[in-house]
Design an enzyme around this catalytic site. Structure first.
Site, PDB file in Angstrom:
ATOM      1  NE  ARG A  54     -39.407   8.199 -11.422  1.00  8.14           N
ATOM      2  CZ  ARG A  54     -38.446   8.019 -12.326  1.00  8.14           C
ATOM      3  NH1 ARG A  54     -37.442   8.868 -12.413  1.00  8.14           N
ATOM      4  NH2 ARG A  54     -38.502   6.991 -13.130  1.00  8.14           N
TER       5      ARG A  54
ATOM      6  CE  LYS B 187     -40.652  -1.032 -13.802  1.00  7.86           C
ATOM      7  NZ  LYS B 187     -39.597  -0.246 -13.123  1.00  7.86           N
TER       8      LYS B 187
ATOM      9  NE  ARG C  10     -38.458   9.174 -17.624  1.00  4.10           N
ATOM     10  CZ  ARG C  10     -38.925   8.023 -17.133  1.00  4.10           C
ATOM     11  NH1 ARG C  10     -38.710   6.889 -17.789  1.00  4.10           N
ATOM     12  NH2 ARG C  10     -39.593   7.999 -16.007  1.00  4.10           N
TER      13      ARG C  10
HETATM   14  P1  ADP Z   1     -37.057   0.884 -15.642  1.00  5.49           P
HETATM   15  O1  ADP Z   1     -37.830   0.660 -16.919  1.00  5.49           O
HETATM   16  O2  ADP Z   1     -37.201  -0.255 -14.668  1.00  5.49           O
HETATM   17  O3  ADP Z   1     -37.326   2.213 -15.009  1.00  5.49           O
HETATM   18  P2  ADP Z   1     -34.762   1.010 -17.447  1.00  5.49           P
HETATM   19  O4  ADP Z   1     -34.901  -0.263 -18.213  1.00  5.49           O
HETATM   20  O5  ADP Z   1     -35.128   2.268 -18.162  1.00  5.49           O
HETATM   21  O6  ADP Z   1     -35.509   0.900 -16.031  1.00  5.49           O
HETATM   22  O7  ADP Z   1     -33.247   1.097 -16.939  1.00  5.49           O
HETATM   23  C1  ADP Z   1     -32.768   2.229 -16.210  1.00  5.49           C
HETATM   24  C2  ADP Z   1     -31.362   2.593 -16.687  1.00  5.49           C
HETATM   25  O8  ADP Z   1     -30.453   1.549 -16.291  1.00  5.49           O
HETATM   26  C3  ADP Z   1     -31.212   2.727 -18.200  1.00  5.49           C
HETATM   27  O9  ADP Z   1     -30.307   3.776 -18.450  1.00  5.49           O
HETATM   28  C4  ADP Z   1     -30.645   1.376 -18.642  1.00  5.49           C
HETATM   29  O10 ADP Z   1     -29.816   1.520 -19.790  1.00  5.49           O
HETATM   30  C5  ADP Z   1     -29.816   0.959 -17.426  1.00  5.49           C
HETATM   31  N1  ADP Z   1     -29.838  -0.495 -17.167  1.00  5.49           N
HETATM   32  C6  ADP Z   1     -30.894  -1.336 -17.301  1.00  5.49           C
HETATM   33  N2  ADP Z   1     -30.557  -2.591 -16.918  1.00  5.49           N
HETATM   34  C7  ADP Z   1     -29.248  -2.522 -16.518  1.00  5.49           C
HETATM   35  C8  ADP Z   1     -28.312  -3.501 -16.007  1.00  5.49           C
HETATM   36  N3  ADP Z   1     -28.668  -4.767 -15.821  1.00  5.49           N
HETATM   37  N4  ADP Z   1     -27.075  -3.063 -15.705  1.00  5.49           N
HETATM   38  C9  ADP Z   1     -26.730  -1.766 -15.886  1.00  5.49           C
HETATM   39  N5  ADP Z   1     -27.548  -0.818 -16.364  1.00  5.49           N
HETATM   40  C10 ADP Z   1     -28.803  -1.181 -16.675  1.00  5.49           C
HETATM   41  P1  AMP Z   2     -41.928   5.225 -15.664  1.00  8.77           P
HETATM   42  O1  AMP Z   2     -41.791   5.567 -17.100  1.00  8.77           O
HETATM   43  O2  AMP Z   2     -42.481   3.844 -15.435  1.00  8.77           O
HETATM   44  O3  AMP Z   2     -40.667   5.485 -14.891  1.00  8.77           O
HETATM   45  O4  AMP Z   2     -43.046   6.197 -15.076  1.00  8.77           O
HETATM   46  C1  AMP Z   2     -42.843   7.593 -15.049  1.00  8.77           C
HETATM   47  C2  AMP Z   2     -43.951   8.277 -14.258  1.00  8.77           C
HETATM   48  O5  AMP Z   2     -45.214   8.074 -14.921  1.00  8.77           O
HETATM   49  C3  AMP Z   2     -44.165   7.757 -12.839  1.00  8.77           C
HETATM   50  O6  AMP Z   2     -43.282   8.357 -11.900  1.00  8.77           O
HETATM   51  C4  AMP Z   2     -45.636   8.150 -12.613  1.00  8.77           C
HETATM   52  O7  AMP Z   2     -45.765   9.535 -12.357  1.00  8.77           O
HETATM   53  C5  AMP Z   2     -46.260   7.903 -13.981  1.00  8.77           C
HETATM   54  N1  AMP Z   2     -46.752   6.510 -14.095  1.00  8.77           N
HETATM   55  C6  AMP Z   2     -46.301   5.542 -14.942  1.00  8.77           C
HETATM   56  N2  AMP Z   2     -47.003   4.409 -14.783  1.00  8.77           N
HETATM   57  C7  AMP Z   2     -47.926   4.658 -13.810  1.00  8.77           C
HETATM   58  C8  AMP Z   2     -48.911   3.876 -13.171  1.00  8.77           C
HETATM   59  N3  AMP Z   2     -49.103   2.588 -13.490  1.00  8.77           N
HETATM   60  N4  AMP Z   2     -49.660   4.463 -12.199  1.00  8.77           N
HETATM   61  C9  AMP Z   2     -49.502   5.739 -11.864  1.00  8.77           C
HETATM   62  N5  AMP Z   2     -48.553   6.535 -12.407  1.00  8.77           N
HETATM   63  C10 AMP Z   2     -47.760   6.001 -13.369  1.00  8.77           C
END
Ligand code: ADP
Ligand code: AMP
Length: 217
Positions: A174, A15, A163
């Site tokens: 998660r 995302k 992270r």
């Molecule tokens: P989210 O925001 O949904 O938690 P991220 O955008 O941070 O996910 O993506 C998670 C990890 O996967 C990151 O390290 C990113 O570089 C990698 N990633 C994202 N999209 C792809 C894809 N289509 N193929 C391979 N790796 C991806």
């Molecule tokens: P993310 O960066 O989206 O992976 O979120 C990291 C962490 O932040 C999650 O595991 C939750 O603990 C908290 N968090 C982020 N967005 C929300 C939300 N909309 N509601 C509740 N917790 C959230």
């Protein structure tokens, strides 16, 4: 007219990666609730301390403080044209609140792309993710999208870190929380006719292409 988009999908599905690209393509601002919480943690605010106690366990931060934080962010002038929401809403209560917030702006959600991938892919992505310390919070992946120079963000030269909720153990927690508390939003937005499924298990460019073709419609 404004364009508000919610990117729905499990942690690690891409995302944030896609929201960054779509922000460049569309000029809409990318709002990540997780990034907002991490900024509070960095700034050592009271909300940051509260959020950290949930985030470190892979649990959701309570709805009331999360909604208030996102509502405030949506009141900034850079959201007038709309926004790409990433990580919010995560519960039906948050989704209802978003609808009220947008209503007050005489706006509504345009579309909800729902990005999918298997749990195995999600764990592989989360456990290999490297995040930039600078406010852009750019992300890389040690295998799928490595930075040109190890440990350094290609975009702004900041340090990359892993992270502490991206360990395999917390990532699994998660995903379980996502299934229980967030996945009801799939039916919620499908019933509103807003959901569009996007195949997340393909290279980053392929996902972007699907998203752009959906947004153009
Ligand atoms: P989210 O925001 O949904 O938690 P991220 O955008 O941070 O996910 O993506 C998670 C990890 O996967 C990151 O390290 C990113 O570089 C990698 N990633 C994202 N999209 C792809 C894809 N289509 N193929 C391979 N790796 C991806
Ligand atoms: P993310 O960066 O989206 O992976 O979120 C990291 C962490 O932040 C999650 O595991 C939750 O603990 C908290 N968090 C982020 N967005 C929300 C939300 N909309 N509601 C509740 N917790 C959230």
């Amino acid at each position: 007219m404004s364009t508000y988009i919610v990117l729905l999908g499990a942690p690690g599905v891409g995302k944030g990666t896609q929201a960054d690209i779509l922000a460049q393509e569309t000029g809409l601002v990318h709002i990540s609730s997780g990034d907002l919480f991490r900024e509070h943690i960095n700034n050592k605010t009271e909300l940051g301390a509260l959020a950290a106690s949930f985030m470190s366990k892979g649990e959701l931060v309570p709805d009331d403080v999360t909604i208030a934080m996102v509502e405030e962010r949506l009141s900034y002038s850079d959201c007038k044209k709309g926004a790409l929401l990433d990580g919010f809403p995560r519960t039906p209560t948050q989704a209802d609140a978003l609808s009220v917030i947008l209503n007050e702006k005489n706006a509504s959600l345009s579309i909800v792309p729902y990005i999918t991938a298997s749990d195995e892919v999600l764990i592989e992505r989360l456990s290999g993710r490297w995040t930039c310390r600078a406010p852009g919070h750019h992300t890389f992946h040690m295998i799928f999208s490595p930075p040109a120079k190890e440990g350094i963000c290609d975009i702004d030269g900041s340090e990359l870190y892993q992270r502490d909720d991206d360990t395999v153990e917390t990532a699994r927690k998660r995903l379980a929380v996502y299934k229980k508390q967030t996945s009801p939003l799939i039916a919620y937005y499908r019933e509103q006719g807003k959901l569009v499924k996007i195949q997340g298990d393909q290279p980053i460019e392929g996902v972007t292409k699907e998203l752009l073709s959906v947004l153009e419609r």
